[in-house]
Design a protein around this motif. Structure first.
Motif, short mmCIF file in Angstrom:
data_model
loop_
_atom_site.label_atom_id
_atom_site.label_comp_id
_atom_site.label_asym_id
_atom_site.label_seq_id
_atom_site.Cartn_x
_atom_site.Cartn_y
_atom_site.Cartn_z
N LEU A 16 28.73 3.34 -27.59
CA LEU A 16 28.49 1.90 -27.65
C LEU A 16 27.39 1.49 -26.67
CD1 LEU A 16 32.13 0.49 -27.95
CD2 LEU A 16 30.41 0.69 -29.76
N PHE A 17 27.39 2.10 -25.48
CA PHE A 17 26.32 1.82 -24.53
C PHE A 17 24.97 2.25 -25.11
CE2 PHE A 17 29.56 1.14 -21.32
CZ PHE A 17 28.95 0.28 -20.42
N ARG A 18 24.93 3.44 -25.71
CA ARG A 18 23.68 3.90 -26.31
C ARG A 18 23.25 2.97 -27.45
NH1 ARG A 18 26.31 8.87 -26.24
NH2 ARG A 18 26.45 8.86 -28.51
N PHE A 19 24.23 2.51 -28.20
CA PHE A 19 23.96 1.61 -29.33
C PHE A 19 23.32 0.31 -28.85
CE2 PHE A 19 25.19 -1.68 -32.39
CZ PHE A 19 24.82 -1.09 -33.59
N THR A 20 23.83 -0.25 -27.77
CA THR A 20 23.23 -1.49 -27.25
C THR A 20 21.81 -1.24 -26.76
OG1 THR A 20 24.17 -1.15 -25.02
CG2 THR A 20 25.48 -2.43 -26.59
N ARG A 21 21.58 -0.08 -26.11
CA ARG A 21 20.22 0.23 -25.64
C ARG A 21 19.27 0.40 -26.82
NH1 ARG A 21 23.16 3.33 -21.77
NH2 ARG A 21 22.91 5.25 -22.98
N GLN A 22 19.77 1.02 -27.89
CA GLN A 22 18.94 1.21 -29.08
C GLN A 22 18.55 -0.12 -29.72
OE1 GLN A 22 21.47 3.73 -31.40
NE2 GLN A 22 21.01 5.57 -30.20
N HIS A 23 19.37 -1.15 -29.46
CA HIS A 23 19.10 -2.47 -30.03
C HIS A 23 18.54 -3.41 -28.95
CE1 HIS A 23 21.59 -0.77 -33.23
NE2 HIS A 23 20.99 -1.64 -34.02
N PHE A 68 19.46 -11.23 -36.20
CA PHE A 68 18.81 -11.12 -34.89
C PHE A 68 19.57 -10.21 -33.93
CE2 PHE A 68 17.39 -15.31 -36.48
CZ PHE A 68 16.02 -15.06 -36.52
N GLY A 69 20.65 -9.62 -34.40
CA GLY A 69 21.39 -8.69 -33.57
C GLY A 69 21.90 -9.31 -32.29
N PHE A 70 21.65 -8.63 -31.18
CA PHE A 70 22.15 -9.08 -29.88
C PHE A 70 21.23 -10.09 -29.19
CE2 PHE A 70 23.93 -4.55 -29.83
CZ PHE A 70 25.19 -4.96 -30.26
N SER A 71 20.11 -10.43 -29.82
CA SER A 71 19.10 -11.24 -29.15
C SER A 71 19.62 -12.61 -28.71
CB SER A 71 17.86 -11.40 -30.02
OG SER A 71 18.19 -12.04 -31.24
#
Length: 233
Positions: A16-23, A68-71
């Motif tokens: 999940l941490f990697r996923f947030t960084r990827q986004h 917009f994802g996490f933006s």
């Protein structure tokens, strides 16, 4: 008998941490917040659909954030912590208006007022000195922060704002504009007093942004993020 609820594993938390960084979520505090939110949402989804794989559950939860994802979340958190930054900056500035520091502030205003009596060009000279010291200090602060992030591998949003000294640009812009409109041969007494107060206010704000806040950054970060101190050890 109720069966044990399926939980997100430690390896999946790392995913999940990697996923947030990827986004494009760069700051550790936001990564942790989003990873925790996604983990809870995935576990709730598993209660209804235990057959789902972790990746399918993650994809389904991420779709809830829209195109917009996490933006949007990043922007809201950025705005909230920027407000906190300015509140801290204002708090340090107000200290110079309290006893006994206020006497030093008043003395500085009087000195600048007397200097401006010699020539309007004194304002330009003082502004130039302030700008040079500010740019040099800002460079040092950013270099120090870059070295720290390389050693820890983590960036915190409030720390980013503090070490980017977010108040410097707006603080310097107005004095520069005033400088363009000042008469180069005479300043009336009220204008001299006004400029003296203004210059001292700018210097105090710059000092708070460039020296005091970065010096006290760890204290404010520990107050904002309970896990900050543990992760620095």
């Amino acid at each position: 008998m109720e069966t044990d609820k399926r939980k997100v594993s430690a390896e999946e938390i790392e995913r999940l941490f990697r996923f947030t960084r990827q986004h494009f979520v760069e700051h550790y505090d936001l990564q942790a917040e989003l990873a925790d939110h996604l983990a809870n949402a995935i576990e709730e989804r598993w209660q209804q659909h235990p057959e789902l794989s972790f990746e399918d559950a993650l994809t389904a939860e991420f779709k809830k954030f829209g195109i917009f994802g996490f933006s949007d979340i990043v922007e809201k958190r950025q705005n909230a912590l920027t407000k906190k930054y300015y509140k801290l900056l204002w708090g340090y500035f107000k200290n110079y208006l309290k006893l006994p520091q206020v006497f030093g502030s008043i003395a500085a205003v009087v000195v600048v007022y007397l200097l401006l009596g010699f020539s309007a060009y004194i304002y330009s000279a003082l502004l130039f000195i302030v700008m040079v010291f500010s740019v040099v200090r800002l460079f040092k602060v950013k270099k120090m922060y870059h070295k720290k992030t390389l050693s820890t591998g983590r960036r915190w949003l409030l720390e980013d704002i503090i070490f980017s000294c977010g108040g410097i640009g707006p603080i310097l812009y107005l004095p520069m504009q005033l400088n363009l409109h000042l008469a180069d041969y005479y300043l009336s007494e009220p204008i001299r007093w006004g400029l003296a107060v203004f210059i001292v206010v700018v210097v105090l704000l710059e000092y708070a942004a460039l020296y005091i806040l970065p010096h006290n950054a760890q204290k404010h970060l520990a107050e904002t993020y309970p896990e900050y101190r543990l992760l620095q050890q």
